[in-house]
Design an enzyme around this catalytic site. Sequence first.
Site, PDB file in Angstrom:
ATOM      1  N   HIS F  46       0.801  -1.236   0.000  1.00 39.83           N
ATOM      2  CA  HIS F  46       0.000   0.000   0.000  1.00 39.83           C
ATOM      3  C   HIS F  46       0.829   1.279   0.000  1.00 39.83           C
ATOM      4  O   HIS F  46       0.265   2.363   0.115  1.00 39.83           O
ATOM      5  CB  HIS F  46      -0.948   0.003   1.208  1.00 39.83           C
ATOM      6  CG  HIS F  46      -2.090  -0.950   1.072  1.00 39.83           C
ATOM      7  ND1 HIS F  46      -3.015  -0.851   0.061  1.00 39.83           N
ATOM      8  CD2 HIS F  46      -2.472  -2.031   1.803  1.00 39.83           C
ATOM      9  CE1 HIS F  46      -3.921  -1.825   0.187  1.00 39.83           C
ATOM     10  NE2 HIS F  46      -3.606  -2.560   1.223  1.00 39.83           N
ATOM     11  N   GLU F 150      -7.820 -12.512   4.921  1.00 42.82           N
ATOM     12  CA  GLU F 150      -8.517 -11.227   5.056  1.00 42.82           C
ATOM     13  C   GLU F 150      -9.787 -11.155   4.222  1.00 42.82           C
ATOM     14  O   GLU F 150     -10.164 -10.083   3.748  1.00 42.82           O
ATOM     15  CB  GLU F 150      -7.565 -10.053   4.753  1.00 42.82           C
ATOM     16  CG  GLU F 150      -6.619 -10.248   3.594  1.00 42.82           C
ATOM     17  CD  GLU F 150      -5.626  -9.070   3.425  1.00 42.82           C
ATOM     18  OE1 GLU F 150      -5.716  -8.070   4.148  1.00 42.82           O
ATOM     19  OE2 GLU F 150      -4.775  -9.166   2.526  1.00 42.82           O
ATOM     20  N   ASP F 176      -9.067  -5.090   5.632  1.00 41.09           N
ATOM     21  CA  ASP F 176      -9.581  -5.730   4.417  1.00 41.09           C
ATOM     22  C   ASP F 176     -10.676  -6.740   4.753  1.00 41.09           C
ATOM     23  O   ASP F 176     -11.670  -6.838   4.020  1.00 41.09           O
ATOM     24  CB  ASP F 176      -8.433  -6.428   3.665  1.00 41.09           C
ATOM     25  CG  ASP F 176      -7.858  -5.552   2.563  1.00 41.09           C
ATOM     26  OD1 ASP F 176      -8.636  -4.853   1.887  1.00 41.09           O
ATOM     27  OD2 ASP F 176      -6.628  -5.553   2.383  1.00 41.09           O
TER      28      ASP F 176
HETATM   29 MG   LIG Z   1      -4.903  -6.148   3.556  1.00 38.27          MG
END
Ligand SMILES: [Mg+2]
Lengths: 264, 264, 264, 264, 264, 264
Positions: F46, F150, F176
């Site tokens: 990310h 997730e 998530d």
């Molecule tokens: Mg994640």
Amino acid sequence: MKSNPIKKKLSRGQPTLGTWLSLGNLHAARVLARSGFDWITLDIEHSPFDWREIASVVASIADADCVPLLRVPDNSHTMIKWALDAGAYGVIVPMIDTVEQAQAAISAAKYPPRGTRSAGGGMHNLNFSCPTEEYYRRANDEVVVILQTESPQGVANAEQIYAVPGCDAVFIGPNDLRFQMRSPTGDFPTAEEHEQMIQRVVEAGRATSTPVGIHVMTPEQANARIAEGMQFIAISSDLGMLANRAAEIVKTLGIQSDDDIARY
Amino acid sequence: MKSNPIKKKLSRGQPTLGTWLSLGNLHAARVLARSGFDWITLDIEHSPFDWREIASVVASIADADCVPLLRVPDNSHTMIKWALDAGAYGVIVPMIDTVEQAQAAISAAKYPPRGTRSAGGGMHNLNFSCPTEEYYRRANDEVVVILQTESPQGVANAEQIYAVPGCDAVFIGPNDLRFQMRSPTGDFPTAEEHEQMIQRVVEAGRATSTPVGIHVMTPEQANARIAEGMQFIAISSDLGMLANRAAEIVKTLGIQSDDDIARY
Amino acid sequence: MKSNPIKKKLSRGQPTLGTWLSLGNLHAARVLARSGFDWITLDIEHSPFDWREIASVVASIADADCVPLLRVPDNSHTMIKWALDAGAYGVIVPMIDTVEQAQAAISAAKYPPRGTRSAGGGMHNLNFSCPTEEYYRRANDEVVVILQTESPQGVANAEQIYAVPGCDAVFIGPNDLRFQMRSPTGDFPTAEEHEQMIQRVVEAGRATSTPVGIHVMTPEQANARIAEGMQFIAISSDLGMLANRAAEIVKTLGIQSDDDIARY
Amino acid sequence: MKSNPIKKKLSRGQPTLGTWLSLGNLHAARVLARSGFDWITLDIEHSPFDWREIASVVASIADADCVPLLRVPDNSHTMIKWALDAGAYGVIVPMIDTVEQAQAAISAAKYPPRGTRSAGGGMHNLNFSCPTEEYYRRANDEVVVILQTESPQGVANAEQIYAVPGCDAVFIGPNDLRFQMRSPTGDFPTAEEHEQMIQRVVEAGRATSTPVGIHVMTPEQANARIAEGMQFIAISSDLGMLANRAAEIVKTLGIQSDDDIARY
Amino acid sequence: MKSNPIKKKLSRGQPTLGTWLSLGNLHAARVLARSGFDWITLDIEHSPFDWREIASVVASIADADCVPLLRVPDNSHTMIKWALDAGAYGVIVPMIDTVEQAQAAISAAKYPPRGTRSAGGGMHNLNFSCPTEEYYRRANDEVVVILQTESPQGVANAEQIYAVPGCDAVFIGPNDLRFQMRSPTGDFPTAEEHEQMIQRVVEAGRATSTPVGIHVMTPEQANARIAEGMQFIAISSDLGMLANRAAEIVKTLGIQSDDDIARY
Amino acid sequence: MKSNPIKKKLSRGQPTLGTWLSLGNLHAARVLARSGFDWITLDIEHSPFDWREIASVVASIADADCVPLLRVPDNSHTMIKWALDAGAYGVIVPMIDTVEQAQAAISAAKYPPRGTRSAGGGMHNLNFSCPTEEYYRRANDEVVVILQTESPQGVANAEQIYAVPGCDAVFIGPNDLRFQMRSPTGDFPTAEEHEQMIQRVVEAGRATSTPVGIHVMTPEQANARIAEGMQFIAISSDLGMLANRAAEIVKTLGIQSDDDIARY
Ligand SMILES: [Mg+2]
Ligand SMILES: [Mg+2]
Ligand SMILES: [Mg+2]
Ligand SMILES: [Mg+2]
Ligand SMILES: [Mg+2]
Ligand SMILES: [Mg+2]
């Protein structure tokens, strides 16, 4: 706080062996820092780096338990401040021809009251594995200042320069010394004249109990200089090692190009 | 070793045309270096770059068989050493107002015995396609030093400055000259006063047989200055070209924003 | 949270005008982002950047209150995740020839339940001037997905592709379309055949109420395409503007070199 | 052109609160620039950055409508030129001990006729959202120069230094001041002696109507200094905040390592 | 447009000699590109670089009139697109075990109608010294695709893979081949088994008239492989040359450390 | 060769505590690596970094005798190859929902015959302080693969996934997971539903003797999860620590801005 092993070796009269970094490459630095050299000097006088990467290379050498040094481009307060705040274990300062130049360099490298180094930064202590306060307390004793003698004027003033408190060692720049010895019409000194000048530095070092060093190209030359009593020997460089080995390879292969641009 | 073509052109009385890099972008530099200009100057006085990328841009210009120059931020020994060791074919030195300032700049750019440049590094010779030893031998003759005249004091001292051996050309900074001509209360000179000051530089150049140059915005201005005898003409810059063309586009489209922040 | 102005303009049937970044230079991006364009697209399909600088350029465009877009190299989940987490206001996805390819691209760009974008990161919200939670809540509505039609297969499937929910606009790559139209023996399509293919995209856009766009070289071409109803027009690029203006300058000066390597 | 809000606040007698950047990280800078501080200072005296990233960080702070300042390593013309051309709203200049040093710093920061700053560059005006010409016209009024008092000599000369026109504020470096107060044998001053020296700066500021500031570690200390009339308060730094919070976390978890290398 | 000299040499049955870059250092690349090798491969499969610097290194090799190749990490369309748009003269694609994998790699490297490479970018043509249009016209013929055979499956499928149109040469990865030959319990193949597998590649190359190559450590090994008919020989690497020479030096000096971490 | 301490701790049932890097800053990484955490994960899913700096950060963590991990953006062979060749001690692989995805990730991380990792590179062994050959021999045993659960699908397949040989631990991505649990109309799960899903992972870990971990914001939450038997706990991040402390400071000072953009 880690102590600076080359400081100890120099003061005990032992030789130290190192090499030079001209590529400024972190990977090459990490490999060489694990190769057995006592110290590694990143040359920021003649090679173009940015300070972010200078600090990265210096950190990686320290973290490999080798000694990172920086050859700065001049004896200014700012360059020496940046070098030491980046965590170098010492500076090599070029073209120190006078006592005043030596004093300026040493002052910039020492916290008050011994000098005028400014207190700040948070990297130096990481490289010495200690809290900031401990670094402040002991840095004046662990950081080395190595002054370059590389002109007839520097040789003429050698004993006075080396006697300045805080001059941990002197380092002969043989190439610059040769250029500085050129006659007004441009003639270079003979090899003998050049070597005599070098020997005057050796003598001044002996007279003032100051360790002397020089840059050489081969391990044989290194051993010869050690036999003369020199203690701070730089052998080749990352770029030199690479180019030497490449030259051997292409020669063996018979593919060497006509010119030898990359023969350093 | 490649010779420096602008050195020859300047000495023969021919004009040379170049442009300025303010973006410091390698791709833009490579394109401009193939566009027909005699030389390209990377401006490190007013634009913020790091030395690693400075050297990359300089190398790419040389490798395109164009002439890379660096406008340094000042006449210090370190800045000029770094510029030339990065392989520039010459330096442009700002705000040279006195003979002493000129001598310092030139000395830093020349190896002994003509000057005090330090011998070292392994990039300069790559840019001149030759071994290091050949570079050392010929660099004093191939590297150009261009001094900026950009203040009334510089104009007053022009003839003496230009007579300093090693001053290859002079370059007028019209913007700084205008600022330096402001009255104590801040009034700017009139366009006529400004131009008269420029013409005094042209005359001093003529009197001392020194090539003169200036920064202009358009090719028409360039041709006009060449007609006056100027020989070192900088036209616009990477940023200027980009912004000019963008301004034309948005104007044609009728989408120009209210302010014109990016009109240089 | 700032809303995405081009999303609104596209949905209202208004044209939007932008340009392309091929240099990846922060300074050039900042200047162009203040020049009046609705959006600026950094092209990471055909130009080599690193993600650190991609994020810097994207941030600087958003902070200038312009709309930053990224043209990604493919429709993979990772590339679209990285693009949007770097704070782009949208992605332009090349070579979408099938409904499945379109669905994959859109899914990667939308948080569940509309898609499969992964939740994380702390830059996207900075570019929209809002807390992370607000970004998560509204990103699916503000981020645009623009699919490229640039092959006969893509044209053949155009209506079905454009009908995929979340296809905010389509963008014709005229260059790739021309290459994809080459015959098995390598003949290029005629200008007429090429234009007919473009018009089929325009019609498919109209039939599905999908805004259509294209890359053009001049503002005149932009206005012509707007007159046809196109809404997403890319005009030239940072590199194109620079090279165009340089070409004008050297032509006026009469110094253009023989070849025209840098004539894009 | 955006005006410099801290210039106004300082002249009205209001306090301003800021923090320090030692990481040189664009993402961290963008977050802190949106956190409510009046200004953010990137420290290039004690932390190693390159000028490309310095300019990026400065731009991002300005674009967030916060005030970017640079603490330069010295008062040289080049460092201050680079800092302001990179678009900083002001400079903090270390170790100003004499009127001459103050004058040099201020001269470098002001365009003629008030000073000797060189006119050029195309970034400064972007950070002030205005065309270059407007920047040139107003920069002397908007850019701040903050001089550091951090030695007994600086305190002794304080009133004369602060009376130099263009000294917008003074900033106490408590750490350097403490080091500069060491006795010839290395003893540090007592806390009382140190504080008395600080109060002499406060008095000199009051006597010359010059805003005074200092670096503190906690908001409580900040409020205490504001209560004393100080107006330019730096609280902690990006690195300090990170290390403080990490120290709290590892302490709560009981995993703190034996040494505390990273306790700044 | 410059033609690709190794394409010609390979098709004429001549050997070509090159080396590998693992440091990703521009200076090292420039030196090696002038050392006499036919080509230089930057390895982005096993070394971590960013695309900006990859493009810089590739450009510098091309500008030195050497041939820049990229070893990509996989045969994906995006990686090969990026490699060639960065201006590489060819790609070396690892672990090609099937005809389908070979076809994907070659398709990504060729513009339509021979493949699916996307048309765009402005760097590739600079490296070939030609306008974009000429590059588009001739790139399919000048760019080389070299497929790696480095598993028993790849050897089993060798003749079919090498017969895929556009497979310019094959390159044996001896290290991976050895690992891929490990038995289910982890036993490595004997040197004889390993060599037999290599010879099967040589035979498949001969049977399909496809030039074969391999990575060797010394010039002696290179000459031996050339004697076997191999044509694409990689000798050592920048890192290997550096480490080899450093090892010689420290051994001669007697300072080699206990472990040999950096012995590649 | 250094062994991987977290591998041992996990297999012995001991908890390990680490943190996350989102800034990608070498200085911050070096400080946190000396703060007492068992491991530090650089998140490249990310946050936008380039591979050069990824390798630098990883090396600096290893050299500080902490454990460097990389959270990769996907389970592709290339990403995992690059992560491990950069010298990470393990990878954290997001969104592993099926046995096939788990097998692909683990295969990419293991040299043959256990997997398909390619043999090459010269950095991994530096981080483990050993020669390349030793690294090759032992890497399969020392490198950890941590799979993220997730999504509800991942939870449904948990026991089968965790039973895949080479799954060293599982890591819950709570954010998530919450997004993946949204209903078709976008409703988020309640805190109870979310926690129940987490507990199903805990149970699957217990059933398969697989260590389980999760990302938490505070040390209190960390201790609570450890009490539940979790063994791989990520606490906050460099950015989170910085922003948390900045928020405390501005709140205490009463200068917090209206919005809270930077409250993560
Ligand atoms: Mg994640
Ligand atoms: Mg020297
Ligand atoms: Mg000027
Ligand atoms: Mg296209
Ligand atoms: Mg200070
Ligand atoms: Mg291989």
